[in-house]
Write a protein that holds these residues in place. Structure first.
Motif: not given
Length: 477
Positions: A60-61, A220, A224, A231, A233, A237-238
């Motif tokens: 999602d990120r 994305y 980060s 959010k 992303r 970030a992931a």
């Protein structure tokens, strides 16, 4: 001057004195673990929620570039693992990063690291318990069984309590009081089952692999940042949350005083468990992303089983979910084990109340293990998965930074001491560990950083108050 700011340092003891237990009889752990137990403990702690549940949060990120996030997080953990491997054989005592910081830097830093490890292990265990609960719900639904929604989520998610998560945490804490060897043997069996299920997933999804699902690969970006929908992303970030997927090898270091041959077995346990886990993670994540668009599973608490059901492997999906139900508790078991040993050593060092450093007839700190289980059950019952994972990461990053610093400091100050395993390029590896973990820390959401600082502020208040209480008690005697 340094002692004023960092506190006194714990002195080195010879290996022979360490193995003869220079502690009171009721504070000495039993040495009955060998390297297969340690690898099982490490893999049991590492391979779990990160691949069974958090891969969806990471995708999602970062989108398909979550594979890169896995590699980045794994590489940073690998540098930390090399540091742990050297320090664990140089200092084969329980406590892991807490003990290394105490010997290399000082008492005050050791407290911060120990307090952060408590956060790591308790929240990591709670996160896995929440993930286990999600798999239980999905597995039961596949048989047409629906549990009351109010008992499957905490107040933050509209429920009352996540009862399955509470039950599994308390049950495992009780099992751990039976003894370290018995727990490690059970963990070994669970790890074999867990890895078999993941291999089955890879075999079933490879025929459905489509490269087009990897486009766009990095939707994305890499750094980060806050996206328009509010959010966090980006690949980093992931990586900051998937870092949670790889740590757990540090649990092996906390078992130093319960290992038959720590100079050999700790190195095998740490590096062996890390290597196996990295290969499994990358393989499973690559097949998952190639079997379906990442948008199909990012909101699922059981992405592997979901994808198998979508590919019409209904029976296999049930078995994967069942394997997760049976095997994910091995992560909780390893984490509760690690936290209880950190609690135990901090109490033995008089940084926590001494009654926590008592062991039972099996040489197991049963009181602190049960206390740990209760704390973890309460956290798992009332908080959300993503918040728990990010806050646990913050605690781990601080511990890994301390390991990197301790590796460098002890190479300078204790360079003449014999090391069974010598980390290659220690100053480079130590520096990469520190810088990489600092960067990942800055990639965490601001609210996570604030909560972490608040946690440590509470810890420092307790530390100062407890030290003041001990001084007043000594004066009154």
């Amino acid at each position: 001057m340094l002692k004023k700011y960092f506190g006194s340092r714990k002195k080195f003891r010879s290996l022979s004195s360490q193995q003869s237990h220079p502690h009171q009889k009721d504070q000495a752990l039993s040495r009955n673990l060998s390297w297969p137990h340690l690898i099982a403990l490490g893999v049991g702690a590492i391979v779990g929620t990160g691949i069974y549940t958090l891969v969806g949060v990471g995708a999602d990120r970062a989108g398909p570039a979550v594979v890169i996030a896995f590699i980045i997080a794994g590489l940073i953990c690998a540098t930390a693992a090399l540091g742990y491997a050297e320090l664990s054989t140089l200092i084969p005592e329980a406590g892991g990063a807490y003990t290394y910081a105490y010997m290399a830097i000082g008492r005050h830093m050791a407290w911060i690291v120990g307090w952060s490890l408590i956060l790591e292990y308790s929240l990591a265990s709670s996160t896995v318990a929440v993930g286990w609960s999600a798999y239980l719900v999905g597995w039961l639904r596949s048989f047409g069984i629906n549990l009351p929604a109010a008992l499957l989520a905490g107040p933050h998610d509209g429920g009352i309590i996540n009862l399955p998560a509470v039950i599994v945490a308390l049950s495992i804490a009780l099992l751990l009081t039976a003894g370290a060897k018995e727990s490690a043997t059970l963990t070994l069996a669970l790890v074999i089952l867990k890895l078999s299920a993941l291999v089955l997933f890879v075999v079933l999804t490879m025929p459905a692999f489509h490269f087009e699902y990897y486009h766009p690969f990095m939707p994305y970006g890499f750094v980060s940042h806050i996206s328009p929908d509010g959010k966090v992303r980006g690949v980093m970030a992931a990586a900051a949350i998937l870092f949670f997927a790889f740590y757990g090898f540090d649990t092996v270091a906390t078992a130093a005083e319960e290992t038959k041959n720590p100079k050999r077995d700790l190195t095998i346990g740490i590096i062996g468990s890390m290597t196996i886990s990295v290969l499994i993670y990358i393989g499973v994540a690559a097949c998952l992303l190639g079997a379906a668009p990442f948008s199909e599973f990012i909101k699922s608490g059981e992405p592997l089983a979901l994808i198998l059901r979508n590919l019409h492997h209904e029976t296999a999906a049930k078995w994967i979910a069942a394997a997760a139900l049976v095997a994910l508790p091995s992560v909780i078991m390893a984490m509760i084990y690690g936290q209880s040993r950190v609690f135990f050593v901090m109490a033995r060092d008089h940084l926590l109340p001494p009654f926590l450093a008592k062991v039972n007839k099996h040489g197991t700190p049963s009181q602190v293990t049960l206390f740990t289980g209760i704390v973890i059950a309460l956290i798992a019952g009332f908080f959300r998965l993503d918040e728990l994972a990010e806050l646990a990461n913050a605690g781990t990053l601080v511990a890994f930074i301390a390991v990197g610093l301790s590796l460098i400091i002890l190479r300078v100050r204790e360079g003449e001491r014999t090391r069974r395993f010598s980390c290659p390029f220690p100053f480079v590896i130590g520096s990469i560990t520190v810088i990489g973990c600092l960067y990942l820390f800055t990639s965490l959401p601001l609210h996570t950083t604030i909560r972490f600082l608040l946690w440590n502020a509470i810890g420092l208040i307790f530390y100062g108050s407890y030290n003041l209480y001990k001084r007043k008690k000594q004066k009154s005697l």
